[in-house]
Design a protein around this motif. Structure first.
Motif, PDB file in Angstrom:
ATOM      1  N   PRO A 550       0.798  -1.242   0.000  1.00  0.00           N
ATOM      2  CA  PRO A 550       0.000   0.000   0.000  1.00  0.00           C
ATOM      3  C   PRO A 550       0.821   1.278   0.000  1.00  0.00           C
ATOM      4  O   PRO A 550       0.305   2.339  -0.361  1.00  0.00           O
ATOM      5  N   ASP A 551       2.092   1.209   0.394  1.00  0.00           N
ATOM      6  CA  ASP A 551       2.933   2.407   0.401  1.00  0.00           C
ATOM      7  C   ASP A 551       4.295   2.086  -0.216  1.00  0.00           C
ATOM      8  O   ASP A 551       5.301   2.029   0.481  1.00  0.00           O
ATOM      9  N   PRO A 552       4.352   1.878  -1.530  1.00  0.00           N
ATOM     10  CA  PRO A 552       5.627   1.489  -2.136  1.00  0.00           C
ATOM     11  C   PRO A 552       6.709   2.549  -1.997  1.00  0.00           C
ATOM     12  O   PRO A 552       7.878   2.205  -1.789  1.00  0.00           O
ATOM     13  N   ILE A 553       6.366   3.804  -2.101  1.00  0.00           N
ATOM     14  CA  ILE A 553       7.393   4.849  -1.999  1.00  0.00           C
ATOM     15  C   ILE A 553       8.012   4.845  -0.610  1.00  0.00           C
ATOM     16  O   ILE A 553       9.234   4.806  -0.444  1.00  0.00           O
ATOM     17  N   GLY A 554       7.172   4.881   0.417  1.00  0.00           N
ATOM     18  CA  GLY A 554       7.686   4.884   1.774  1.00  0.00           C
ATOM     19  C   GLY A 554       8.378   3.598   2.153  1.00  0.00           C
ATOM     20  O   GLY A 554       9.370   3.614   2.888  1.00  0.00           O
ATOM     21  N   SER A 555       7.900   2.479   1.638  1.00  0.00           N
ATOM     22  CA  SER A 555       8.448   1.178   2.023  1.00  0.00           C
ATOM     23  C   SER A 555       9.736   0.831   1.296  1.00  0.00           C
ATOM     24  O   SER A 555      10.651   0.249   1.884  1.00  0.00           O
ATOM     25  N   PHE A 556       9.833   1.151   0.002  1.00  0.00           N
ATOM     26  CA  PHE A 556      10.982   0.719  -0.787  1.00  0.00           C
ATOM     27  C   PHE A 556      12.133   1.727  -0.808  1.00  0.00           C
ATOM     28  O   PHE A 556      13.298   1.341  -0.947  1.00  0.00           O
ATOM     29  N   TRP A 557      11.795   3.036  -0.702  1.00  0.00           N
ATOM     30  CA  TRP A 557      12.830   4.052  -0.884  1.00  0.00           C
ATOM     31  C   TRP A 557      12.839   5.151   0.189  1.00  0.00           C
ATOM     32  O   TRP A 557      13.893   5.648   0.547  1.00  0.00           O
ATOM     33  N   GLY A 558      11.685   5.530   0.652  1.00  0.00           N
ATOM     34  CA  GLY A 558      11.560   6.727   1.479  1.00  0.00           C
ATOM     35  C   GLY A 558      11.338   7.932   0.578  1.00  0.00           C
ATOM     36  O   GLY A 558      11.796   7.972  -0.571  1.00  0.00           O
ATOM     37  N   ALA A 559      10.631   8.936   1.075  1.00  0.00           N
ATOM     38  CA  ALA A 559      10.223  10.081   0.258  1.00  0.00           C
ATOM     39  C   ALA A 559      11.414  10.828  -0.338  1.00  0.00           C
ATOM     40  O   ALA A 559      11.387  11.237  -1.509  1.00  0.00           O
ATOM     41  N   GLN A 560      12.471  11.006   0.444  1.00  0.00           N
ATOM     42  CA  GLN A 560      13.617  11.777  -0.054  1.00  0.00           C
ATOM     43  C   GLN A 560      14.336  11.049  -1.180  1.00  0.00           C
ATOM     44  O   GLN A 560      14.657  11.646  -2.223  1.00  0.00           O
ATOM     45  N   ASN A 561      14.604   9.769  -0.985  1.00  0.00           N
ATOM     46  CA  ASN A 561      15.245   8.988  -2.047  1.00  0.00           C
ATOM     47  C   ASN A 561      14.380   8.931  -3.291  1.00  0.00           C
ATOM     48  O   ASN A 561      14.871   9.036  -4.422  1.00  0.00           O
TER      49      ASN A 561
END
Length: 604
Positions: A550-561
């Motif tokens: 449900p949260d690929p950005i937060g889970s795989f990379w983090g918002a900054q990355n």
């Protein structure tokens, strides 16, 4: 009008394939003139092929982008396809073959061309569907093949799929109506350089090994055996260490001490979407180096070669514990949780798990340690061995092995380790996972939350000890440094890579119906929600993650990355020709993803 090609020798079909320019189709593949395909074929030395699913010889009809027609099955080829269904080495030899066969099917429409290792054998009186197997592919053997392919894709705005071994749990090396570049055969002899200087750097960085995009783990370990060196790579024999493994981060049984795959990458060579061939390392093309190491495969370019650090090979302490637990397994779960931080700090790699049910569960621990002697390992694991030994008088059989292995090769070829991994080949399965931070093991209440979660998992879970718990990130690779990697920061503080798995027969018409698959993916995705809730600072290993995270950005990379990755992506591939499910800059409604299901509001 479309003249349907014969199915016996796809490599020879291009001269006979004629596509009417007026053919009404939304597929960009079919809009390309046949003369253009012929020209591309000539430019890549005849390595352009029409792709077909591996199970085609077993079916009496075939439907692909050009329509539906009768197919002449081939009993001999069918038998060969069936014989290789669960052989990892066999699976990677054919372009149309995938480790997880469901991701070569059209799940949303229930269309497949899959065979069953356990079901009836022989010719199927039915239709083989193309599914998500790309329509065309180039069997790349050299950099120029990739350059010509990418230039061709740019000219005709073709969606591109990149495939290496097809060892993927989310279907990212397949795609509806796509043009594929297959890197499996870019596998020259590996090279060892004991004083390697990366291109553009001022001096040597120490011993390294260089291998091609198509190299696989088993060959890498065989080649290093006896050289006095070890390297960090995957455990499944046919994983490509230069492919999606490192693009997703790259965990390993040796990652606790030596770091992730991205930490060990020294240099990478890649063909960019515009066809330019470049070298990326800590001294040049640092943005690209950042993206290639954790940004996800099939997104920023086609990697042709990786140079990775070598470490001194050594004896390795090995432990395998296994025993049925004749009681509700809360106590064994409490032991695993209470000792997780201690074991991480002592450098254990491997896995542990509890499986079974409330009245009949089995505990397993498989550990590899480069820091502890056998006696020190016994002391380290005494809490769990004492507990298991307390049941030996009740006729429960305890397997307890403590020994010294001579090398990395011996560890990576351990029969128990391979016994956990090899049965996955050719089996349809899906995972859900979570990186669990150190803070979740601090204090009685935090530990109780984890144990309660484990007790809710139907006793079918495993923890991979592959996080870099004892690895000290050098200054150059910390945030803002030239060697920073794009993996989620959660890797750096996680003690556990927790996973659950659900599998099914890829040829079962009931289990593979859109309705059944939707339930399967939804169940395993939501099943891990309670762990997500108590690990707000956690993340996920994108290579072994929930397909509907449900949260690929937060889970795989983090918002900054992710913000940095997306900027790089738009610069390198403004038309988003290289894309895949859950990849940077992806559009879930893209037609290439049309065979995925819509689960948890995610999907086409």
């Amino acid at each position: 009008m479309v003249m349907m090609p014969q199915r016996i020798q796809p490599a020879l079909l291009l001269s006979t394939l004629a596509v009417d320019a007026a053919f009404a189709s939304t597929s960009p593949i079919l809009a390309v003139p046949s003369q253009a395909w012929a020209s591309l074929n000539a430019s890549v030395s005849g390595r352009l092929h029409i792709a077909a699913p591996a199970g085609l010889p077993c079916f009496t009809s075939y439907e692909n982008a050009w329509g539906l027609e009768a197919n002449v099955p081939n009993a001999e080829q069918c038998q060969k396809a069936e014989a290789g269904l669960t052989s990892s080495i066999d699976i990677i030899q054919a372009f149309g073959s995938y480790h997880n066969p469901t991701f070569s099917t059209c799940m949303a429409r229930g269309e497949r061309c899959t065979l069953s290792a356990n079901g009836p054998k022989g010719i199927v009186n039915g239709t083989c569907f193309q599914g998500t197997v790309p329509d065309y592919y180039v069997d790349a053997r050299e950099v120029q093949d990739i350059q010509r392919s990418l230039e061709f894709a740019q000219q005709y705005k073709l969606p591109i799929t990149i495939k290496n071994t097809g060892h993927d749990y989310k279907g990212r090396s397949a795609g509806v109506d796509t043009f594929a570049i297959w890197t499996h055969n870019i596998a020259p002899e590996l090279k060892i350089d004991e004083e390697f200087t990366p291109e553009g750097c001022p001096g040597p960085v120490g011993p390294v090994v260089t291998y091609g995009a198509g190299q696989i783990d088993t060959y890498l370990y065989d080649s290093l055996n006896g050289t006095g060196y070890l390297t960090v790579a995957g455990s499944c024999p046919t994983v490509g260490p230069s492919g999606g493994w490192i693009a997703g981060g790259g965990h390993s049984i040796f990652a606790p001490v030596y770091g992730l795959g991205v930490d060990n990458a020294i240099q990478m060579r890649v063909v960019l979407p515009n066809g330019t061939f470049v070298t990326a390392n800590r001294c040049q093309n640092q943005d690209l180096f950042f993206a290639l190491r954790g940004g996800g495969g099939g997104t920023f370019g086609v990697v042709t070669e990786t140079t990775a650090a070598l470490h001194k090979d050594q004896e390795i302490t090995y432990v395998f514990l296994q025993m049925p637990v004749p009681e509700v397994p809360r106590t064994i779960n409490e032991i695993f949780v209470a000792n997780a931080e201690k074991w991480a700090d002592e450098g254990w790699g491997g896995l542990y798990a509890v499986s079974g049910n409330v009245t009949n569960s089995t505990a397993r621990f498989l550990g590899f340690n480069t820091k502890l002697s056998v006696e020190e390992a016994r002391a380290s694991l005494k809490p769990v061995t004492d507990y298991l030994e307390s049941f030996t008088s009740s006729n429960e059989t305890l397997i307890s092995q403590f020994k010294t292995l001579s090398s990395q090769w011996a560890a990576q070829n351990d029969p128990v380790l391979l016994g956990f991994l090899l049965p996955e080949a050719g089996v349809s399965l899906t995972r859900s996972s979570r990186l669990v931070p150190r803070s979740n093991f601090h204090g009685e209440e935090a530990q109780k939350q984890l144990v309660d979660f484990l007790m809710s998992q139907n006793f079918r879970w495993s923890v991979v000890l592959g996080t870099p718990t004892k690895y000290i990130l050098p200054e150059s690779d910390r945030p803002g440094g030239p060697g920073e990697a794009s993996v989620t920061p959660a890797w750096r503080d996680a003690l556990w890579h927790f996973t659950i798995v659900q599998s099914w027969d890829p040829a079962d018409p009931v289990a593979t119906s859109p309705e059944a698959l939707s339930r399967t993916f939804s169940t395993i995705s939501t099943q891990i929600d309670p762990l997500r809730a108590i690990t707000p600072d956690g993340g996920a290993y994108q290579n072994e993650a929930d397909v509907y995270e449900p949260d690929p950005i937060g889970s795989f990379w983090g918002a900054q990355n992710y913000a940095r990755l997306l900027k790089i992506k738009k610069q390198l591939d403004p038309d988003n020709l290289l894309s895949c499910w859950n990849c940077v800059g992806w559009n879930p409604e893209d037609e290439r993803h049309g065979c995925y299901l819509k689960v948890r509001g995610i999907g086409p």
